[in-house]
Design a protein around this motif. Structure first.
Motif, PDB file in Angstrom:
ATOM      1  N   HIS A 205      28.380  17.592  28.560  1.00  0.00           N
ATOM      2  CA  HIS A 205      28.806  17.676  27.167  1.00  0.00           C
ATOM      3  C   HIS A 205      29.494  19.013  26.951  1.00  0.00           C
ATOM      4  O   HIS A 205      28.923  20.066  27.273  1.00  0.00           O
ATOM      5  N   LEU A 206      30.725  18.986  26.429  1.00  0.00           N
ATOM      6  CA  LEU A 206      31.484  20.196  26.136  1.00  0.00           C
ATOM      7  C   LEU A 206      31.643  20.328  24.627  1.00  0.00           C
ATOM      8  O   LEU A 206      32.253  19.462  23.985  1.00  0.00           O
ATOM      9  N   ASP A 207      31.093  21.395  24.063  1.00  0.00           N
ATOM     10  CA  ASP A 207      31.168  21.672  22.630  1.00  0.00           C
ATOM     11  C   ASP A 207      32.378  22.584  22.403  1.00  0.00           C
ATOM     12  O   ASP A 207      32.264  23.795  22.304  1.00  0.00           O
ATOM     13  N   ILE A 208      33.565  21.965  22.317  1.00  0.00           N
ATOM     14  CA  ILE A 208      34.811  22.718  22.323  1.00  0.00           C
ATOM     15  C   ILE A 208      35.232  23.121  20.906  1.00  0.00           C
ATOM     16  O   ILE A 208      34.761  22.560  19.910  1.00  0.00           O
ATOM     17  N   TYR A 209      36.147  24.079  20.817  1.00  0.00           N
ATOM     18  CA  TYR A 209      36.715  24.512  19.545  1.00  0.00           C
ATOM     19  C   TYR A 209      38.075  23.844  19.299  1.00  0.00           C
ATOM     20  O   TYR A 209      38.426  23.545  18.166  1.00  0.00           O
ATOM     21  N   ALA A 210      38.854  23.653  20.352  1.00  0.00           N
ATOM     22  CA  ALA A 210      40.155  22.960  20.297  1.00  0.00           C
ATOM     23  C   ALA A 210      41.177  23.675  19.424  1.00  0.00           C
ATOM     24  O   ALA A 210      42.112  23.054  18.928  1.00  0.00           O
ATOM     25  N   TRP A 211      41.011  24.990  19.256  1.00  0.00           N
ATOM     26  CA  TRP A 211      41.920  25.731  18.384  1.00  0.00           C
ATOM     27  C   TRP A 211      42.052  27.155  18.895  1.00  0.00           C
ATOM     28  O   TRP A 211      41.058  27.771  19.264  1.00  0.00           O
ATOM     29  N   ALA A 212      43.263  27.658  18.917  1.00  0.00           N
ATOM     30  CA  ALA A 212      43.522  29.047  19.290  1.00  0.00           C
ATOM     31  C   ALA A 212      43.879  29.817  18.029  1.00  0.00           C
ATOM     32  O   ALA A 212      44.985  29.651  17.497  1.00  0.00           O
ATOM     33  N   PRO A 213      42.972  30.640  17.497  1.00  0.00           N
ATOM     34  CA  PRO A 213      43.267  31.367  16.260  1.00  0.00           C
ATOM     35  C   PRO A 213      44.334  32.439  16.441  1.00  0.00           C
ATOM     36  O   PRO A 213      44.965  32.849  15.465  1.00  0.00           O
ATOM     37  N   GLU A 214      44.526  32.905  17.670  1.00  0.00           N
ATOM     38  CA  GLU A 214      45.586  33.856  17.999  1.00  0.00           C
ATOM     39  C   GLU A 214      46.283  33.388  19.272  1.00  0.00           C
ATOM     40  O   GLU A 214      45.636  32.882  20.186  1.00  0.00           O
ATOM     41  N   ALA A 215      47.585  33.570  19.327  1.00  0.00           N
ATOM     42  CA  ALA A 215      48.329  33.171  20.519  1.00  0.00           C
ATOM     43  C   ALA A 215      47.971  34.063  21.699  1.00  0.00           C
ATOM     44  O   ALA A 215      47.800  35.274  21.550  1.00  0.00           O
ATOM     45  N   ARG A 216      47.838  33.445  22.865  1.00  0.00           N
ATOM     46  CA  ARG A 216      47.615  34.148  24.130  1.00  0.00           C
ATOM     47  C   ARG A 216      48.570  33.570  25.165  1.00  0.00           C
ATOM     48  O   ARG A 216      49.126  32.492  24.952  1.00  0.00           O
ATOM     49  N   PRO A 217      48.762  34.229  26.299  1.00  0.00           N
ATOM     50  CA  PRO A 217      49.634  33.662  27.328  1.00  0.00           C
ATOM     51  C   PRO A 217      49.192  32.248  27.712  1.00  0.00           C
ATOM     52  O   PRO A 217      48.035  32.021  28.073  1.00  0.00           O
ATOM     53  N   GLY A 218      50.117  31.308  27.586  1.00  0.00           N
ATOM     54  CA  GLY A 218      49.810  29.927  27.923  1.00  0.00           C
ATOM     55  C   GLY A 218      49.038  29.177  26.856  1.00  0.00           C
ATOM     56  O   GLY A 218      48.762  27.993  27.008  1.00  0.00           O
ATOM     57  N   ARG A 219      48.662  29.869  25.765  1.00  0.00           N
ATOM     58  CA  ARG A 219      47.883  29.250  24.695  1.00  0.00           C
ATOM     59  C   ARG A 219      48.504  29.650  23.345  1.00  0.00           C
ATOM     60  O   ARG A 219      48.110  30.649  22.753  1.00  0.00           O
ATOM     61  N   PRO A 220      49.463  28.889  22.855  1.00  0.00           N
ATOM     62  CA  PRO A 220      50.056  29.226  21.567  1.00  0.00           C
ATOM     63  C   PRO A 220      49.047  29.057  20.434  1.00  0.00           C
ATOM     64  O   PRO A 220      48.013  28.396  20.598  1.00  0.00           O
ATOM     65  N   PHE A 221      49.355  29.655  19.305  1.00  0.00           N
ATOM     66  CA  PHE A 221      48.500  29.502  18.133  1.00  0.00           C
ATOM     67  C   PHE A 221      48.358  28.026  17.765  1.00  0.00           C
ATOM     68  O   PHE A 221      49.302  27.252  17.843  1.00  0.00           O
ATOM     69  N   GLY A 222      47.165  27.644  17.349  1.00  0.00           N
ATOM     70  CA  GLY A 222      46.946  26.287  16.844  1.00  0.00           C
ATOM     71  C   GLY A 222      46.125  25.438  17.792  1.00  0.00           C
ATOM     72  O   GLY A 222      45.331  25.938  18.593  1.00  0.00           O
ATOM     73  N   GLY A 223      46.309  24.136  17.668  1.00  0.00           N
ATOM     74  CA  GLY A 223      45.562  23.195  18.502  1.00  0.00           C
ATOM     75  C   GLY A 223      45.715  23.512  19.968  1.00  0.00           C
ATOM     76  O   GLY A 223      46.815  23.829  20.440  1.00  0.00           O
ATOM     77  N   THR A 224      44.606  23.431  20.689  1.00  0.00           N
ATOM     78  CA  THR A 224      44.678  23.798  22.110  1.00  0.00           C
ATOM     79  C   THR A 224      43.831  22.870  22.962  1.00  0.00           C
ATOM     80  O   THR A 224      42.914  22.204  22.472  1.00  0.00           O
ATOM     81  N   ASP A 225      44.172  22.836  24.233  1.00  0.00           N
ATOM     82  CA  ASP A 225      43.404  22.074  25.206  1.00  0.00           C
ATOM     83  C   ASP A 225      42.252  22.937  25.706  1.00  0.00           C
ATOM     84  O   ASP A 225      42.441  24.106  26.036  1.00  0.00           O
ATOM     85  N   GLN A 226      41.078  22.363  25.750  1.00  0.00           N
ATOM     86  CA  GLN A 226      39.900  23.036  26.315  1.00  0.00           C
ATOM     87  C   GLN A 226      39.095  22.012  27.096  1.00  0.00           C
ATOM     88  O   GLN A 226      38.794  20.936  26.590  1.00  0.00           O
ATOM     89  N   GLY A 227      38.776  22.370  28.328  1.00  0.00           N
ATOM     90  CA  GLY A 227      37.968  21.485  29.154  1.00  0.00           C
ATOM     91  C   GLY A 227      38.756  20.525  30.006  1.00  0.00           C
ATOM     92  O   GLY A 227      38.245  20.034  31.012  1.00  0.00           O
ATOM     93  N   ILE A 228      40.014  20.247  29.635  1.00  0.00           N
ATOM     94  CA  ILE A 228      40.819  19.295  30.408  1.00  0.00           C
ATOM     95  C   ILE A 228      40.995  19.770  31.844  1.00  0.00           C
ATOM     96  O   ILE A 228      40.750  19.030  32.807  1.00  0.00           O
ATOM     97  N   ARG A 229      41.423  21.019  32.005  1.00  0.00           N
ATOM     98  CA  ARG A 229      41.736  21.529  33.349  1.00  0.00           C
ATOM     99  C   ARG A 229      40.466  21.643  34.196  1.00  0.00           C
ATOM    100  O   ARG A 229      40.488  21.374  35.405  1.00  0.00           O
ATOM    101  N   ALA A 230      39.376  22.058  33.565  1.00  0.00           N
ATOM    102  CA  ALA A 230      38.115  22.204  34.300  1.00  0.00           C
ATOM    103  C   ALA A 230      37.612  20.859  34.814  1.00  0.00           C
ATOM    104  O   ALA A 230      37.292  20.711  36.003  1.00  0.00           O
ATOM    105  N   VAL A 231      37.545  19.871  33.928  1.00  0.00           N
ATOM    106  CA  VAL A 231      37.026  18.560  34.338  1.00  0.00           C
ATOM    107  C   VAL A 231      37.983  17.885  35.310  1.00  0.00           C
ATOM    108  O   VAL A 231      37.556  17.308  36.313  1.00  0.00           O
ATOM    109  N   TYR A 232      39.283  17.978  35.021  1.00  0.00           N
ATOM    110  CA  TYR A 232      40.253  17.390  35.938  1.00  0.00           C
ATOM    111  C   TYR A 232      40.174  18.038  37.314  1.00  0.00           C
ATOM    112  O   TYR A 232      40.205  17.351  38.349  1.00  0.00           O
ATOM    113  N   GLY A 233      40.062  19.369  37.355  1.00  0.00           N
ATOM    114  CA  GLY A 233      39.963  20.053  38.639  1.00  0.00           C
ATOM    115  C   GLY A 233      38.765  19.587  39.442  1.00  0.00           C
ATOM    116  O   GLY A 233      38.861  19.383  40.674  1.00  0.00           O
TER     117      GLY A 233
END
Length: 315
Positions: free
Chosen positions: A280-308
């Protein structure tokens, strides 16, 4: 996969209610030549999904459970479940206005599960994939479910409603119970479930809970390798007392403000009894500030980890 998740989360609720989210899933399924099954409205009661129905029945657009499958029947069964609350007012336990500002993202679990499904299908991993997405709007009107109500879940568990704003775990409970019935190799659910997870770990580090410590370690490693970090949290059994009920099997919220993410995970665990492993992943799905590879707003969390993890095991 990431763009699919981000775009869905970023779409405002007036453009992405239950009908539109179902349509987006159907578009996805058509792209991959998959058949979609939908159980909606009062049919949810007839087919024994009472908690999904209760949470969504007050909205203008009907609650529903959307399902599709992909892969060869003989391959290991992997089932994905995503929380699809298209907007969360909190129900009769209404949120303050500030608490509603980001509630278009309360379907972030469903968005990320759909993105993960795309990655799995596109890579043709050797799994029998099943995707279950319960979709509701937690609205306020005459038929709204109430604090103090008792709901009987799909698996027979009776749930006292301590707070109508703890609705995500209710719709997930029915979907997880369905997923569990075929005893899959693995169930993974994703949900924007608790503010407590953000208080503990912030917006960039989702808590991970699992019935299998080896699986948890593998998911952490896959997340670290793909810049998709997770943090292993305990399914601490003594905290079951915090969601105890005097008149039902369990309370959906409990009386204590402590350990909210853990008690939510403990609640969900009640609906997984036969699967070999569950995460079970209790994700936030939101980037309150832009970071490299993670623009502001809705974001992917857990996809890359589970897929990997899945690619390493079933690629």
């Amino acid at each position: 996969a990431a763009y699919l998740a981000r775009d869905l989360v970023n779409t405002p609720a007036n453009d992405l209610g239950p009908d539109a989210l179902e349509k987006a899933i159907r578009t996805f399924a058509k792209r991959h030549k998959l058949e979609v099954t939908v159980i909606a409205g009062d049919e949810l009661l007839k087919q024994n999904f009472p908690m999904i129905h209760a949470v969504g029945r007050a909205a203008a657009e009907a609650p529903r459970l959307v399902e599709f499958s992909w892969g060869k029947a003989r391959d290991p069964r992997v089932t994905l479940v995503g929380k699809g609350v298209t907007f969360d007012t909190g129900g009769l336990d209404i949120k303050p206005s500030a608490g509603m500002l980001l509630m278009k993202k309360d379907m972030g679990g469903a968005a990320n599960i759909l993105g993960l499904a795309h990655a799995i299908i596109d890579a043709k991993l050797r799994v029998r994939l099943r995707v279950l997405i319960p979709i509701v709007e937690n609205a306020i009107s005459g038929p709204a479910f109430r604090p103090g109500d008792i709901l009987r879940a799909r698996n027979g568990t009776t749930v006292e409603i301590g707070n109508t704003d703890a609705e995500g775990r209710l719709i997930l409970g029915d979907a997880l119970a369905l997923a569990d019935e075929e005893s899959p190799e693995l169930i993974v659910d994703m949900a924007t479930l608790t503010g407590a997870a953000r208080s503990a770990l912030g917006p960039e580090l989702p808590p991970l809970y699992s019935t299998d410590d080896e699986l948890a370690r593998a998911l952490l490693a896959a997340g670290a390798a793909s810049d998709d970090p997770l943090w292993h949290m305990p399914l601490w059994a003594p905290y079951e007392s915090m969601i105890a009920s005097k008149i039902a099997d369990v309370n959906n919220a409990g009386a204590s403000a402590f350990a909210g993410s853990i008690t939510a995970a403990l609640f969900l665990r009640r609906f997984v009894r036969q699967a070999r492993a569950w995460a079970h992943l209790d994700i936030y799905a939101w980037a309150p500030e832009a970071r490299p590879g993670r623009p502001f707003g809705g974001t992917d969390q857990g996809i890359r980890a589970v897929y990997g993890y899945l690619k390493q095991r079933y690629g």
